[in-house]
Design an enzyme around this catalytic site. Structure first.
Site, PDB file in Angstrom:
ATOM      1  N   GLU A  47       0.857  -1.181   0.000  1.00  0.00           N
ATOM      2  CA  GLU A  47       0.000   0.000   0.000  1.00  0.00           C
ATOM      3  C   GLU A  47       0.893   1.230   0.000  1.00  0.00           C
ATOM      4  O   GLU A  47       1.974   1.229   0.603  1.00  0.00           O
ATOM      5  CB  GLU A  47      -0.893   0.016   1.256  1.00  0.00           C
ATOM      6  N   CYS A 248      -6.499   1.346   3.204  1.00  0.00           N
ATOM      7  CA  CYS A 248      -7.433   2.477   3.246  1.00  0.00           C
ATOM      8  C   CYS A 248      -7.304   3.372   2.025  1.00  0.00           C
ATOM      9  O   CYS A 248      -8.215   4.149   1.712  1.00  0.00           O
ATOM     10  CB  CYS A 248      -7.190   3.301   4.503  1.00  0.00           C
ATOM     11  N   ASN A 385     -11.853  -2.978   0.989  1.00  0.00           N
ATOM     12  CA  ASN A 385     -10.630  -3.274   1.740  1.00  0.00           C
ATOM     13  C   ASN A 385     -10.964  -3.775   3.127  1.00  0.00           C
ATOM     14  O   ASN A 385     -11.031  -4.962   3.379  1.00  0.00           O
ATOM     15  CB  ASN A 385      -9.760  -2.018   1.800  1.00  0.00           C
ATOM     16  N   GLU A 386     -11.217  -2.822   4.007  1.00  0.00           N
ATOM     17  CA  GLU A 386     -11.446  -3.181   5.412  1.00  0.00           C
ATOM     18  C   GLU A 386     -12.814  -2.613   5.771  1.00  0.00           C
ATOM     19  O   GLU A 386     -12.914  -1.528   6.323  1.00  0.00           O
ATOM     20  CB  GLU A 386     -10.332  -2.553   6.251  1.00  0.00           C
TER      21      GLU A 386
HETATM   22  O1  AHR Z   1      -1.885  -1.276   6.894  1.00  0.00           O
HETATM   23  C1  AHR Z   1      -2.325  -0.036   7.335  1.00  0.00           C
HETATM   24  C2  AHR Z   1      -3.838   0.080   7.336  1.00  0.00           C
HETATM   25  O2  AHR Z   1      -4.391  -0.766   8.284  1.00  0.00           O
HETATM   26  C3  AHR Z   1      -4.526  -0.313   6.070  1.00  0.00           C
HETATM   27  O3  AHR Z   1      -4.544   0.706   5.151  1.00  0.00           O
HETATM   28  C4  AHR Z   1      -5.920  -0.631   6.525  1.00  0.00           C
HETATM   29  O4  AHR Z   1      -6.529  -1.602   5.721  1.00  0.00           O
HETATM   30  C5  AHR Z   1      -5.733  -1.052   7.955  1.00  0.00           C
HETATM   31  O5  AHR Z   1      -6.560  -0.341   8.792  1.00  0.00           O
END
Ligand code: AHR
Length: 665
Positions: A47, A248, A385-386
């Protein structure tokens, strides 16, 4: 005595004052070849956080090369003389450029100076390719002097390398030159000064756009390439899967700054600049100059997957902005109906076509024109993603329906939210199961105790539902979120559990991957660097040891001494490696004391040579650094076997891999 080696080792341990512990017999049932281990089992997750792309793996050295940072188009640049930022340049999505004009005084310079990303790192004897789009809007040809300078020297000349480019004609053209650096400097700057053909300053006008400097030696020599030292480290891990581009960053703080993969294709000059979501979300580490040039876009990321031998796993936006930054704000997201979500769903379908479609399909053509007519053989796509809760589930269902209908062969990865337990997590798993996701992505940045409590996490997972993707995890000790070996040993212990449960765990990726020592927002991370050097952390070595010794099939493995739940102890897993024809046993001792172990390979009469790979994390607080990059690294050794047994003492806080060949006779 049956095991003279062990007795001798125990005697030696006693003589150097170690505590004699009960021998732990680790029995591996070699005849009971279990589940195949997925080739994707151990991978990496990239990322653009911590200056991972611009200023990191992406080898561009000029910050704000297109003059598109906001609100200040000249962020990262110092200026001399007369210049102005104009807005009608040759690249529609990056329209700004700089007009350099005669300063009006023979002894006053006009020019630009770029500060790079925490400086510009150049190495003695290495070549750097400078390029610029330029034109002469009026008047005579001009000469750009391109200099590498040391702004903080006491020497007579700040510049230590120089090249000249003659710019002529009123049409925009790209000019380039290669500069060899005669010295090594981590914080050089790039100067571009306006002269005329007679070497006089300030007599004409020249427009400049997309000012770029790359090392000639990038990974595989690609133009618009990547830092070879960093990519080599990724390659050396033999990752099975490559998840990108976030995180994110996929969501963005708001939807208009989300990662939009379509904007990352085509000529780099026309890829629009985007604000980085990690720029200012942590007030204690805030970087006003953190943007994404998208120079390392989806084409480059697919290409990288291919070149490091990993399955690509792109993560696409599910029509939602970052849930953390828009807590319970329905209005931050695209309305949860098919019509509103359609462009986002289309992005997923188009991406699959971009990766796999024939070279004459709409998106396959884009890939082919960028240099890759062959497909990238995409097998997985993550949607969201999350994410968690009804906001996510209500949207994801439309994506699953359409992707399944168009591409039934593609495996869909869904999310179980930001935590590894609790209501959101349970709801997430249930929703993913109901929606028919193929894999569920779990995230856990947790303390040591969590890792100990979870060493058997996957033993009792439902084998009939989706597979597990441990997509983001790292041991954050007890809130001590910096890299140290004492945390990495718990990652190693936890990973025995991934391996033992390879029938349900299909992939796992530590996070985050990369961090610039001056530009980080989040730690621990796997690989750190400055502009000249890099180092691999103990967590990197844990990951690499697993990935390079993955094996092909799980073997049942039990211990005579088992740590009480949630306590330190010895943890193990075993696999068969069909290619190497070797048994591979992993043993992790999280206690501070040496532990005598006996590996008993049931079903074998006689074993061959034993190759051991040991990572010693007993410095606990210790970690590799830029100045001492090899403090903690795997050591290789050999051991003798005795019949079907291997006796050893695993030191306190050590992770040992035993590669055991079959006896030749
Ligand atoms: O890895 C850092 C962050 O942690 C990522 O962007 C997110 O998916 C998680 O909250």
């Amino acid at each position: 005595m049956k095991r003279p080696f062990l007795m001798m080792l125990l005697w030696m341990a006693g003589t150097i004052g170690m505590t004699a512990a009960q021998e732990n017999v680790i029995t591996v049932q070699t005849a009971r070849k279990g589940a195949p281990i997925s080739a994707t089992m151990y991978g990496i997750f990239y990322e653009d956080i911590n200056f991972a792309a611009d200023g990191g793996m992406y080898a561009e050295m000029v910050k704000n090369r297109s003059f598109e940072y906001t609100p200040d188009a000249l962020m990262g640049w110092n200026t001399l003389g007369r210049l102005e930022v104009r807005n009608d340049g040759p690249f529609a999505r990056n329209p700004k450029y700089v007009r350099l004009s005669a300063s009006g005084h023979v002894e006053q310079l006009t020019g630009l100076e770029n500060e790079g990303f925490f400086g510009i790192g150049v190495k003695e004897g290495e070549d750097y390719r400078f390029s610029v789009w330029a034109r002469i809007p009026e008047g005579k040809p001009q000469v750009l002097k391109v200099q590498l300078v040391n702004p903080s020297t006491m020497e007579e000349h700040q510049q230590f390398a120089e090249a000249r480019i003659k710019v002529e004609g009123s049409e925009w053209k790209q000019y380039e030159t290669v500069i060899r650096s005669p010295r090594t400097l981590g914080k050089a700057r790039l100067r571009v000064l306006l002269y005329d053909e007679n070497g006089r300053t300030g007599t004409g006008v020249c427009d400049v756009e997309h000012v770029s400097l790359f090392p000639v030696k990038t990974w595989k020599g690609h133009r618009n390439g990547l830092r070879s030292d960093i990519v080599q480290a990724l390659y050396d891990m033999r990752p099975g899967v490559f998840r990108f581009p976030g995180g994110c960053i996929v969501e963005g703080a708001t939807l208009d700054t989300r990662y939009d993969w379509k904007k990352t294709l085509g000529p780099v000059e026309n890829r629009p600049t985007n604000i980085n979501r990690w720029r200012d979300c942590f007030p204690q580490r805030c970087f006003p100059d953190y943007f994404q040039s998208y120079g390392m876009g989806f084409y480059e990321l697919f290409q990288l997957s291919e070149e490091i031998g990993a399955e690509p796993l792109p993560v696409l936006n599910v029509g939602m902005a970052c849930q953390y930054q828009n807590w319970e704000q329905e209005g931050a997201h695209v309305p949860a109906n098919a019509a509103a979500l359609d462009p986002y769903i289309q992005d997923c379908l188009d991406l699959i076509e971009f990766a796999n479609g024939p070279a004459d399909s709409q998106w396959g053509k884009v890939r082919a024109e960028m240099g890759h007519p062959e497909p990238f053989h995409l097998k997985y796509i993550a949607v969201g993603n999350e994410q968690w809760g009804r906001f996510y589930f209500d949207r994801l269902k439309f994506f699953v329906e359409k992707i399944r209908a168009a591409y039934p062969e593609i495996k869909i990865v869904g999310s179980s939210g930001p935590g590894p337990d609790g209501k959101d997590f349970e709801d997430g798993w249930k929703a993913m199961t109901d929606l028919g996701a193929d894999l569920v992505d779990e995230h856990f940045y947790r303390p040591i105790q969590w890792f100990l409590d979870n060493v058997n996490r996957y033993d009792n997972y439902d084998r009939k539902g989706p597979k597990v993707f441990a997509g983001e995890y790292a041991c954050h000790d007890n809130g001590r979120k910096w890299n140290h070996a004492g945390a990495s040993i718990y990652e190693a212990a936890f990973m025995t559990n991934l391996e033992r449960n390879a029938d349900i765990v299909e992939m796992a990726t530590y996070a985050p991957l990369l961090a610039h020592v001056e530009g980080w927002q989040w730690r621990p991370d796997m690989i750190w660097y400055d502009n000249l050097r890099m180092f691999k952390t103990s967590s990197y070595h844990v990951q690499a040891m697993y990935a390079c010794n993955r094996g092909t099939h799980v073997l049942p493995c039990s211990q005579s001494e088992v740590a009480p739940k949630g306590k330190d102890g010895v943890f193990s897993s075993a696999v068969w490696d069909e290619q190497a024809k070797e048994y591979v046993v992993k043993v992790v001792n999280t206690t501070a004391d040496p532990q005598p172990v006996c590996l008993r390979l049931e079903g074998c009469k006689k074993l061959g040579a034993v190759h051991t790979i040991t990572l010693d994390c007993s410095t606990f607080e210790g970690e590799n650094t830029l100045d001492n990059p090899n403090l903690i690294e795997p050591r290789h050794n050999f051991l003798a076997s005795e019949g079907n047994e291997v006796a050893d003492i695993v030191g306190g806080k050590q992770f040992v891999i035993y590669r055991i060949g079959k006896a030749s006779k």
